[in-house]
Design an enzyme around this catalytic site. Sequence first.
Site: not given
Lengths: 437, 437
Positions: A13, A18, A189, A207
Amino acid sequence: MSSSPLNVAIIGMGTVGSGVAKILLNRAEQMTARAGRPIHLKRAVVRDLSRTRDINLPAGVLTDDVESVINDSTIEVVLQLVGGIDPAYDIMLRVLESGKDVITANKALLCEKGELVFQRAKELGRCICFEAAVAGGVPLIETVTQAMTANQIISIEAILNGTSNYILTEMFSHNTSYADAVRTAQEIGYAEADPAMDVDGTDAAQKLGILVQLALGVKVNLDQFLRQGIDSLSLADLQYADELGYTVKLLAVAKLLDGQLEMHAQPTLIRNDNPLAHVEDAYNKIALEGDAVGKVWLSGMGAGQMATASAVVANLIDVAVGRAAITFPRLNLWNSSQNIQILPREDISRRYFLRLNVEDRPHVLADITNVLGNHEISIASLVQHEAPEVDETENYPIVPLVIMTHRTTEGQFQAASRELDALDCIRAPFVRMPVND
Amino acid sequence: MSSSPLNVAIIGMGTVGSGVAKILLNRAEQMTARAGRPIHLKRAVVRDLSRTRDINLPAGVLTDDVESVINDSTIEVVLQLVGGIDPAYDIMLRVLESGKDVITANKALLCEKGELVFQRAKELGRCICFEAAVAGGVPLIETVTQAMTANQIISIEAILNGTSNYILTEMFSHNTSYADAVRTAQEIGYAEADPAMDVDGTDAAQKLGILVQLALGVKVNLDQFLRQGIDSLSLADLQYADELGYTVKLLAVAKLLDGQLEMHAQPTLIRNDNPLAHVEDAYNKIALEGDAVGKVWLSGMGAGQMATASAVVANLIDVAVGRAAITFPRLNLWNSSQNIQILPREDISRRYFLRLNVEDRPHVLADITNVLGNHEISIASLVQHEAPEVDETENYPIVPLVIMTHRTTEGQFQAASRELDALDCIRAPFVRMPVND
């Protein structure tokens, strides 16, 4: 349509977990309509139950016991939203073996253990969905595997690391150093406390590895292609590139040339009239070329809570309605069926940008151009401004010199590069980047 | 996997039909792998058997008898690639009733008769796929219906008519008139002999109508929203827009504002820093905004033989593997479930661009600005160059005047517009366009 609820569990989470829980709880009616039956978040597994979270889960959902998910046969789908290999790999195998489908955003795990977990899932008749693992909210996996299925995909050119793209945008648009831009990215962030995997090119290369396997059925290990990060670049590189009409991006490239695969993930100069030059901040942008459809560009947020959660939930609906069970076994992934050879890196043919700091004295330019000429590399353009840095410990002032070459091979370029490194008129840093034409 | 072949028929061997046949015939092995069984092109229906074609079909495939498809119970999928409503509508109903799935690129039919054919297909347990009907080779339908399923889509801003975009690009980049650019577009095959539906905004409006139904479940008829084409624009409009920092595009817009739907398809000024301003030639570009994923941009060829064929064949694989049978009944299409009202057009709030030719005499600017002021419209910027056109039959020279307004409502703007039309100092053409902010 059955109206019995589909029981799901989230393992992990963090930010994305979340975000997924928010969509499932706040948008239950829409999710029921899309899935054809209610989606019930039965468990959410965390490491630390005492930590405060930005979401209120119904009583009994939060647990620190992953076994309560694995051993619950009423849970049909697990959203495994933890990073890293260990213990994520073992958990994924056990989840699959307990008869559940898996949705994940863990590209490192797919890159390193993909072959094993996909094989196991296929044996067990389960599926693994991973739209969120590459380019977050951009529907890239779906486009490569479904929309372009009539094509031979002949090239992928992609900006896949939002952190690097944010740092490069910040440096250029605010005239800041690499270190300051990293700090800003961490504050808002977009970068981790340790941003190494993002800025050293590993994330973009992982990726690209997944995309190449999907698009071409070729398994390429990270050590088989050129990989370079943005961590050695300076503001001056971006400014000189701009002066020449280019933008620097961390560009992941895979293209078929006469049946061979050219592949690399490096900071690259992109001409300003190429749509890939125009993607700012933490956005991703991908140009796919198919032999029927031509070029298709996709762009959007490659990371971030709700963009990634959006892709995870889209996969959950794919599982709920049965599309994933059809699509997964047909993916051209980790089963190297096509006979495509990797173009040896020394044969890759490109133009190059060089930024050197050289002594401002006679013969220096002759020495440098002789080295390039001896390796059959011709110079397309050259910029030398007057000396901005004067180092008083040196005998001569130091001036920056920027050279754009004509097309040459990586082999010839590396050989010339090594000879240039040995010249005593050249001071660090000596920056080298390929050019995308 | 079953290895019995999937029998398909193409109705309409025009540009797209021939492209589809090329993929099915030249790429049979890849198609078998993707579909899990061979795809067999059993019939290709044409109107005129004697016409020469750019593809050689196996003997017995070409026919002018549509009944030989409808009555053949071994044919499971029909690629219906003819335009117009009549007889395409009747044929589609009969194909569905004969138990076959349909893949089509006919947006006019979907727009006008979509509700009826979708209803009938659902009753019959069949599916209709139409990825190629909107934005050709761009995976737009799939993105709206699958990838963004966790979102409330809150805005669609799209360049959906390649012909118009080509003409606008050609006019601006080659300094040519509208008429000359149309002629060039016709010569290279981007415009029909009669390009009316493309250049008058009908085609873009039809596609926007389909997107709005898919994204929001709202049925909007063409006469319920503002629709305008590029056929009234001059090179001067594009040049003045550029001088102000904007690019003119035929932009289709639908966005939710406080639960109401703002919708229009008009030539629009787009700021040059908006990614939608940068799409050249016959490409389409679409910005979708979801409340979770944020903005996603898609771009690619919206028309053309192989790009459209690529989308048709992707749908064929969706049908072959069973994905279409899952997706189609769940489409939020033609069943107006959501309670979204259309924002009355007079309440739409935007900035506007006006280009007027005015008499170069005292009081003219005062008269014009008084009209705007009386309707509470304030002026953001104004450009008046010295008189380029001198009309000797007039008492005064005529000068162009370009005004950008601040935000106002369409209602106030139309009222002011009508008053300006009545001023005798204003000469034709009087061009009005909204601005996208």
